[in-house]
Design an enzyme around this catalytic site. Structure first.
Site, PDB file in Angstrom:
ATOM      1  N   HIS A 201      -0.794  -3.798  -2.516  1.00  0.00           N
ATOM      2  CA  HIS A 201      -1.283  -4.021  -1.144  1.00  0.00           C
ATOM      3  C   HIS A 201      -0.471  -3.296  -0.070  1.00  0.00           C
ATOM      4  O   HIS A 201      -0.786  -3.383   1.105  1.00  0.00           O
ATOM      5  CB  HIS A 201      -1.315  -5.518  -0.833  1.00  0.00           C
ATOM      6  CG  HIS A 201       0.049  -6.097  -0.571  1.00  0.00           C
ATOM      7  ND1 HIS A 201       0.943  -6.359  -1.569  1.00  0.00           N
ATOM      8  CD2 HIS A 201       0.665  -6.421   0.575  1.00  0.00           C
ATOM      9  CE1 HIS A 201       2.056  -6.829  -1.048  1.00  0.00           C
ATOM     10  NE2 HIS A 201       1.923  -6.883   0.258  1.00  0.00           N
TER      11      HIS A 201
HETATM   12  C1  UD1 Z   1       1.156  -8.729   5.287  1.00  0.00           C
HETATM   13  C2  UD1 Z   1       2.633  -8.411   5.505  1.00  0.00           C
HETATM   14  C3  UD1 Z   1       3.260  -7.963   4.194  1.00  0.00           C
HETATM   15  C4  UD1 Z   1       3.003  -8.987   3.092  1.00  0.00           C
HETATM   16  C5  UD1 Z   1       1.492  -9.208   2.985  1.00  0.00           C
HETATM   17  C6  UD1 Z   1       1.155 -10.233   1.925  1.00  0.00           C
HETATM   18  C7  UD1 Z   1       3.249  -7.473   7.710  1.00  0.00           C
HETATM   19  C8  UD1 Z   1       3.642  -6.238   8.414  1.00  0.00           C
HETATM   20  N1  UD1 Z   1       2.812  -7.302   6.435  1.00  0.00           N
HETATM   21  O1  UD1 Z   1       0.491  -7.518   4.921  1.00  0.00           O
HETATM   22  O2  UD1 Z   1       4.656  -7.832   4.364  1.00  0.00           O
HETATM   23  O3  UD1 Z   1       3.513  -8.495   1.879  1.00  0.00           O
HETATM   24  O4  UD1 Z   1       1.033  -9.688   4.254  1.00  0.00           O
HETATM   25  O5  UD1 Z   1      -0.234 -10.347   1.800  1.00  0.00           O
HETATM   26  O6  UD1 Z   1       3.340  -8.544   8.263  1.00  0.00           O
HETATM   27  N2  UD1 Z   1      -7.084  -9.584   5.984  1.00  0.00           N
HETATM   28  C9  UD1 Z   1      -8.119 -10.393   5.578  1.00  0.00           C
HETATM   29  N3  UD1 Z   1      -7.904 -11.739   5.577  1.00  0.00           N
HETATM   30  C10 UD1 Z   1      -6.734 -12.299   5.955  1.00  0.00           C
HETATM   31  C11 UD1 Z   1      -5.690 -11.458   6.372  1.00  0.00           C
HETATM   32  C12 UD1 Z   1      -5.884 -10.103   6.375  1.00  0.00           C
HETATM   33  O7  UD1 Z   1      -9.206  -9.937   5.224  1.00  0.00           O
HETATM   34  O8  UD1 Z   1      -6.623 -13.548   5.919  1.00  0.00           O
HETATM   35  C13 UD1 Z   1      -7.317  -8.112   5.959  1.00  0.00           C
HETATM   36  C14 UD1 Z   1      -7.592  -7.553   7.324  1.00  0.00           C
HETATM   37  O9  UD1 Z   1      -8.533  -6.546   7.178  1.00  0.00           O
HETATM   38  C15 UD1 Z   1      -6.281  -6.955   7.755  1.00  0.00           C
HETATM   39  C16 UD1 Z   1      -5.664  -6.539   6.429  1.00  0.00           C
HETATM   40  O10 UD1 Z   1      -6.138  -7.490   5.485  1.00  0.00           O
HETATM   41  O11 UD1 Z   1      -6.439  -5.906   8.638  1.00  0.00           O
HETATM   42  C17 UD1 Z   1      -4.163  -6.534   6.445  1.00  0.00           C
HETATM   43  O12 UD1 Z   1      -3.647  -7.807   6.877  1.00  0.00           O
HETATM   44  P1  UD1 Z   1      -2.219  -7.900   7.626  1.00  0.00           P
HETATM   45  O13 UD1 Z   1      -1.857  -9.305   7.889  1.00  0.00           O
HETATM   46  O14 UD1 Z   1      -2.223  -6.973   8.783  1.00  0.00           O
HETATM   47  O15 UD1 Z   1      -1.218  -7.260   6.611  1.00  0.00           O
HETATM   48  P2  UD1 Z   1      -1.075  -7.392   5.026  1.00  0.00           P
HETATM   49  O16 UD1 Z   1      -1.431  -6.088   4.446  1.00  0.00           O
HETATM   50  O17 UD1 Z   1      -1.747  -8.615   4.514  1.00  0.00           O
END
Ligand code: UD1
Length: 352
Positions: A201
């Site tokens: 991820h």
């Molecule tokens: C975040 C953390 C990372 C951690 C990871 C675990 C930061 C910078 N990164 O990354 O350190 O290892 O979480 O999962 O804080 N999304 C959904 N549903 C959700 C949340 C996110 O669909 O409930 C999708 C969205 O399209 C979003 C993307 O996932 O844009 C990324 O989510 P985000 O919270 O920005 O970062 P992670 O890649 O999850």
């Protein structure tokens, strides 16, 4: 009574706050307020973890949701500032390195509230990772640091933090693992007899479509006709794989619950990942781990644990997969104080 506000926002935070809350409630010397920033909001990234880890409902959910690095961090700061002004406390306790950790540390410090950082002092020295920026900023403004290893404590001393503010207590994520091992359960589908578990991820691995596809093809070539790969797909990764036919030896599923995921890794022949926490969980469970990153903020998982880095070297990846298939992987040792009692040490130290 000491008042602490505990912050959680994203999946890896939940395993870390659960044992801390349990340790707080063992005595009545500390009162706490739990703030969920809403960084993660899908049921399978948040609610399921609260249920299985028996975390009480948050006192408030700031519902910030997704966004770019700046948008998400800024939204959390705006909402958490209102929250902290309405509900002041003695300490804000933060875990890990996600954007919620960074945003709330800055807000707390500017409102003259003391900051406690749990899992402090980890460094990948790779400033292209958002988490490394978060770690450095949070540690630089935290008042109290709790560390998972003596190396992390040394790092904080080097950065000028006094010994009285740095406490080596062990690993709170391993607390959760220890407390939940007897409750792990099979995912809601039949697992293959023999399999690798795969998770990816990191933006550097999954945001470029060609890179993640190349990894999947290399992994498929290395395992085909021998074993299967089980791949729970993070929402960020799902986006990059839209329209792509995943090679046949890789079986995908939605993100698993905590208990299902622990079951998956415990019974696998090896794990291929780019996660931080999974490097620690596999070391604790003595499961071989191949990490698709060039560096790690958790070097003890390599020096004494079961982890090896391959960066984006696909030849090395193939070689390591074969080594695991041949049963020739190194055996690991569990790092000091990764024993299920780190949270108790943190709370004892706060009380004393
Ligand atoms: C975040 C953390 C990372 C951690 C990871 C675990 C930061 C910078 N990164 O990354 O350190 O290892 O979480 O999962 O804080 N999304 C959904 N549903 C959700 C949340 C996110 O669909 O409930 C999708 C969205 O399209 C979003 C993307 O996932 O844009 C990324 O989510 P985000 O919270 O920005 O970062 P992670 O890649 O999850």
């Amino acid at each position: 009574m000491m008042k602490i506000t505990i912050i959680a926002g994203a999946r890896p935070n939940f395993m870390k706050i659960a044992p801390i809350i349990k340790a707080i409630t063992r005595n009545n010397l500390i009162s706490y307020r739990l703030v969920h920033t809403g960084q993660h909001y899908d049921k399978n990234l948040s609610e399921n973890f609260f249920r299985e880890l028996e975390i009480p409902q948050p006192d408030i959910n700031l519902k910030v949701g997704s966004g770019s690095q700046a948008e998400q961090t800024a939204k959390i700061m705006i909402e958490f500032e209102k929250e902290l002004l309405e509900n002041p406390c003695d300490y804000v306790l933060l875990v890990g390195d996600v954007n919620s950790t960074l945003a709330c540390a800055i807000v707390a410090k500017k409102l003259h509230t003391k900051v406690i950082h749990v899992e402090a002092g980890l460094r990948s020295n790779d400033m292209r990772m958002p988490e490394e920026v978060n770690r450095k900023v949070v540690d630089s403004i935290s008042d109290l640091h709790f560390t998972t290893t003596t190396e992390a404590s040394e790092q904080l001393y080097k950065e000028g933090h006094g010994k009285e503010n740095v406490h080596f207590v062990g690993n709170v994520m391993i607390d959760s693992l220890v407390h939940n091992l007897s409750r792990i359960k099979e995912p809601g589908f039949q697992l293959p007899q023999s399999y690798f578990a795969l998770t990816l991820h990191r933006p550097s691995n999954v945001d470029k479509n060609e890179k993640i596809r190349e990894y999947l093809e290399v992994i498929h070539e290395a395992v085909k006709d021998k074993v299967t790969v089980v791949f729970p797909i993070h929402p960020r990764t799902k986006k990059s794989l839209e329209g792509y036919v995943i090679p046949s030896s890789i079986k995908t599923c939605d993100p698993l619950s905590y208990h299902q995921f622990l079951y998956l890794i415990k019974h696998s022949i090896g794990v291929i990942t780019d996660s931080g926490g999974i490097q620690e969980e596999t070391t604790f469970m003595n499961v071989p781990c191949i990490t698709l990153r060039e560096n790690t903020e958790r070097p003890e998982t390599i020096t004494i644990g079961t982890n090896e880095l391959v960066g984006d070297n696909t030849e090395l990846l193939k070689k390591y997969i074969s080594k695991i298939l041949e049963g020739k992987w190194k055996k690991g040792v569990v790092p000091d104080k990764w024993d299920g009692n780190a949270s108790i040490r943190i709370i004892d130290s706060l009380i004393s």
